[in-house]
Scaffold this motif. Structure first.
Motif, PDB file in Angstrom:
ATOM      1  N   MET A   1      15.137   8.180  49.487  1.00 37.28           N
ATOM      2  CA  MET A   1      14.342   8.734  50.572  1.00 37.28           C
ATOM      3  C   MET A   1      14.853   8.190  51.900  1.00 37.28           C
ATOM      4  O   MET A   1      14.816   6.980  52.119  1.00 37.28           O
ATOM      5  N   ASP A 205      11.104   7.638  42.189  1.00 34.92           N
ATOM      6  CA  ASP A 205      10.684   6.260  42.454  1.00 34.92           C
ATOM      7  C   ASP A 205      10.714   5.995  43.956  1.00 34.92           C
ATOM      8  O   ASP A 205      11.652   6.400  44.649  1.00 34.92           O
ATOM      9  N   ASP A 206       9.675   5.350  44.450  1.00 36.92           N
ATOM     10  CA  ASP A 206       9.657   4.990  45.868  1.00 36.92           C
ATOM     11  C   ASP A 206      10.690   3.908  46.143  1.00 36.92           C
ATOM     12  O   ASP A 206      10.925   3.027  45.309  1.00 36.92           O
ATOM     13  N   PRO A 207      11.325   3.947  47.319  1.00 37.65           N
ATOM     14  CA  PRO A 207      12.299   2.902  47.630  1.00 37.65           C
ATOM     15  C   PRO A 207      11.607   1.561  47.790  1.00 37.65           C
ATOM     16  O   PRO A 207      10.416   1.496  48.110  1.00 37.65           O
TER      17      PRO A 207
END
Length: 867
Positions: A1, A205-207
């Motif tokens: 992201m 997955d979020d960073p």
């Protein structure tokens, strides 16, 4: 992201021409983005030199400002007063240009590169996961520093990496990032850490919150930050000080490969010395006296003043002194000599206080044995202390001849032994000298404005060290001590009535007991004489105090939270609690008392940085002599003070952090941390969240299950007492907690109680908590539910799934509306359900599916659609 936007600040010489820069920008934009709105060059003048704070704030403000919608790029030229360099601030939308491309724009505008040498390229490319040694050390250092501050054994860092096979002058390709997951477990070495390979982020997955940024030789980095990657700049860009990260990075470069990570230090030698010397003990006004000497001075000052009230009896200072002298004569007649230990098993009353004073007058040491405690515990305590005599009837000490006059020992000699609970289940006797007690009273006398006009209560058991503060705090300052009968101490309404009747001005309570008293105070009338409330004995959650402040404003009744330990003589720090702290849910326990010192150290005895958690060590005037007849535990917990070789520190076993302003935050017991499904949690944190709920006035949290190593069966149960006017629906409390806590910390059950059970010392008594309230009862189906098919169709997917849920959760009945999470579901149970579903011919059940369709009926319908 990608990030929201990238910013690059480029230093230009004073003679850089505005027109030349503007033309270069227009030419490049038309070449790179034909048909799009071209960015323009904005020029602003800052009325201050380039090196001034005003200029720095202007640059920072411009760097934070996002790009306007519909624009790829914003270019602002900042000029300063006088002949100073100019700054070109370039900002690009994160989805439009990457940081690498922004640096290419800067090179073109400076004339270092022709616009047609840059080829635009749209769309993301796969990242190149190769990481150079410099970036590897920087990511490792950041992980080590953050791990120390957060107490984490695993830390994830996002590391910028170039797109694989990226053309030399690509402009539009997004920079990627790799996830560097540092394992900081005990026993890991420098070589282990530096061998860590980054991985591509998992889809969806979020960073990581921690992130390195691409290096920039044109910005304001320093010699250690410039390179392929660097630390993000800005006052709030990092959760830890950047200079500590760089200090660890240098150690990683110079340390032997087999160096344990635990030997890396966040603080330089100078910083460690400064932290150790931080907040040295403030000396008390005068040298401490023996307790009986200080009491004798009060008797001489005001012999006829009331000293003690117990029931309908009130003794003056002279009368209490005479009674103690008589009992001291009796002790001598029974063979008690200086240094002997004397057990006192007397109910709360005038004789108990007189007997304490008598033991001290005989130059002996008193050992309180609470008659409310089980007989076996009293006998075990007396045997452990090796008492010479146990007094359970003061009448046997009366009518004896006067003992011979003799000098008494110094203030450094022992006065009493109080036994504390031990992790082994075997209580340990703490040997405390006279001078510690008189130093404690002297340390707070002026701050608390203690005077002969005060009326105190002795609410707590003599076997609980809070009573030391109550009894001697009153009698050594000339006040009147009201001894609270045991039954009254267990009935909040009766205790409140006593406070009104006796016009008590100084009250000491544990937070648990005070919660019950505050409830009684809502209907019990005012407490006009009360001016000081001291809370201690257990951690305080300040949020529930708001209701108290509504009735007792801070300018009329001061409320003080005191952190203390039996081994450091009752109290160590003090913090005045106001409505502001209650609203903030503050965990501060304030600053050390005069003569006391607090240090927060890591497991190797090194100081941790301000704000980082570590074990609280206490030094100074309150440190006890040690554990009675226990040389090994004494040596383990009472350790030399590295700053003062003549002093000692007590290792508290409490977790805390010392803030830069000198205040201490108490974070709970180190050994209270437990593992729930692989996560280390602190039950106190869950309790803190529960108490922030306006519907909750008191709370307790327990962690149970996991027998036989079944991690999925570990369960968190909560107990709450409703606030006045709040309903008794535990569901709303749990729903709010679920919004604030990660899934592994959400209580599986919430049980509503009228009051929390307390020990004889006024602390929470976990053993008397009832069995957790049942999880939500199976909901009866209003119509034939998918989870309850006809008996002749046992192989229907809904019936199979219902059987799986019964097996996993261990319940006999399941309804269509029963919710996976309300039944105590967790990620491990989800895995079991998915595995059993596949084994029994159903489609697999993903964790995400359980979030979307958590009830049995909805999940059955979803799986039927897949089949």
């Amino acid at each position: 992201m990608p990030p929201a936007h990238h910013t690059l600040i480029v230093r230009l010489p004073p003679d850089a021409a505005d027109a030349v820069l503007a033309d270069a920008l227009t030419t490049a934009a038309e070449l790179w983005w034909p048909g799009e709105r071209s960015p323009r060059l904005w020029t602003e003048t800052v009325p201050a030199p380039a090196g001034s704070g005003t200029a720095a704030r202007r640059r920072a403000a411009e760097a934070r400002r996002p790009v306007a919608p519909g624009h790829r790029l914003r270019a602002v030229l900042l000029r300063y007063a006088g002949e100073h360099p100019a700054d070109l601030v370039l900002t690009a939308g994160g989805a439009a240009l990457d940081a690498r491309s922004l640096r290419l724009v800067a090179r073109v505008l400076r004339g270092d590169l022709a616009p047609d040498a840059v080829t635009p390229l749209d769309g993301p490319l796969p990242p190149d996961l190769r990481m150079d040694g410099e970036t590897r050390r920087l990511a490792s250092a950041l992980a080590v520093a953050v791990g120390r501050y957060e107490g984490a054994a695993s830390v994830r860092v996002a590391v910028p990496v170039p797109a694989r096979d990226r053309p030399p002058y690509a402009l539009g390709a997004l920079d990627g990032y790799a996830v560097f997951t540092a394992d900081l477990s005990p026993g890991r070495t420098v070589a282990d850490l530096l061998a860590t390979e980054p991985a591509a982020p998992a889809e969806g997955d979020d960073p990581p919150v921690l992130m390195l940024v691409a290096g920039d030789v044109d910005g304001y980095g320093d010699e250690e930050g410039d390179g392929p990657a660097m630390l993000p700049a800005g006052p709030d860009a990092l959760p830890v000080p950047a200079h500590q990260v760089k200090f660890v990075k240098r150690q990683l470069a110079s340390s032997a490969p087999n160096t344990p990570l635990s030997e890396l230090d966040l603080l330089s030698r100078a910083e460690s010395a400064e932290q150790l010397a931080f907040g040295p003990p403030r000396k008390a006004a005068a040298g401490p006296l023996r307790i009986d000497e200080a009491f004798a001075a009060r008797v001489a000052d005001r012999p006829d003043a009331p000293a003690l009230t117990a029931g309908s009896t009130t003794l003056s200072y002279a009368e209490l002194d005479d009674r103690a002298e008589e009992l001291a004569d009796g002790l001598y007649a029974h063979g008690v000599r200086p240094g002997d230990l004397v057990g006192l098993c007397l109910p709360r009353g005038a004789d108990l206080v007189a007997a304490m004073l008598a033991v001290l007058k005989a130059d002996a040491v008193y050992v309180p044995l609470d008659p409310e405690h089980p007989a076996d515990r009293r006998e075990r305590t007396a045997r452990d202390a090796k008492v010479r005599l146990t007094v359970d009837d003061p009448a046997v000490l009366t009518g004896r001849p006067r003992r011979p006059a003799a000098s008494r020992g110094p203030a450094t000699g022992p006065a009493y032994v109080i036994h504390t609970s031990g992790s082994t289940g075997r209580p340990k006797g703490v040997l405390v000298p006279h001078g510690n007690v008189t130093a404690l009273v002297d340390a707070v006398r002026d701050d608390f404005a203690l005077s002969p006009d005060d009326v105190w209560t002795c609410f707590h058991s003599a076997a609980f060290d809070f009573s030391v503060w109550e009894i001697w705090g009153a009698l050594l300052t000339g006040g009147r001590l009201v001894v609270v009968e045991h039954g009254t101490s267990r009935r909040p309404e009766d205790f409140h009535a006593l406070l009104v009747r006796e016009r008590v001005s100084v009250l000491s309570q544990t937070p648990s007991a005070f919660t019950q008293l505050a409830a009684a105070d809502r209907t019990g009338g005012g407490l006009p004489a009360l001016r000081l409330v001291v809370l201690g004995g257990e951690p305080l959650d300040a949020r529930p105090l708001l209701d108290w402040f509504d009735r007792h404003p801070e300018d009329r009744c001061r409320l003080v939270n005191m952190y203390g330990i039996t081994e450091t003589t009752v109290h160590v720090t003090a913090a005045t609690v106001t409505r502001r702290e209650a609203l903030a849910g503050s965990r501060s326990v304030g600053r050390p008392l005069p003569g006391w010192s607090v240090r927060v150290l890591d497991p190797y005895g090194r100081p941790v940085p301000p704000g980082a958690p570590g074990e609280i060590h206490v030094g100074g005037a309150g440190v006890a002599l040690g554990y009675l007849h226990r040389p090994a535990p004494t040596a383990e917990r009472f350790v030399p003070d590295v700053v003062d070789p003549a002093g000692r520190l007590y290792r508290s076993g409490d977790l805390g952090r010392l803030l830069p302003d000198g205040t201490l935050e108490h974070l709970g017991r180190i050994d209270d941390q437990v593992k729930v499904r692989g996560f280390r949690i602190e039950p106190g944190e869950i309790r803190h969240v529960l108490l922030e709920d306006p519907a909750v006035s008191a709370a307790a949290v327990t962690v149970t299950g996991g027998a036989g190593g079944d991690a999925a069966a570990v369960r968190i149960d909560a107990y709450v007492v409703p606030a006045p006017g709040a309903g008794e629906d535990p569901g709303s409390v749990r729903e709010r907690a679920a919004r604030l806590l990660p899934p592994h910390m959400v209580p599986a059950t919430v049980t509503v109680l009228p009051a929390l059970p307390l020990t004889a010392n006024g602390k929470l008594d976990p053993a008397r908590l009832p069995a957790p309230g049942a999880r939500r009862s199976p909901a009866p189906a209003a119509h034939p539910a998918p989870a309850a098919p006809a008996a002749g169709d046992p192989e229907a997917p809904a019936a199979v799934l219902a059987g799986i849920w019964r097996d996993v959760f261990g319940v006999e009945e399941i309804g269509a509306d029963d919710d996976f999470w309300d039944l105590g579901g967790n990620s491990l149970y989800a895995i079991r359900i998915g595995t059993l579903a596949r084994e029994r011919g159903l489609p697999g059940v993903a964790l995400r599916q359980l979030y979307l369709t958590p009830t049995l009926g909805a999940l059955s319908e979803a799986l039927t659609g897949k089949a």
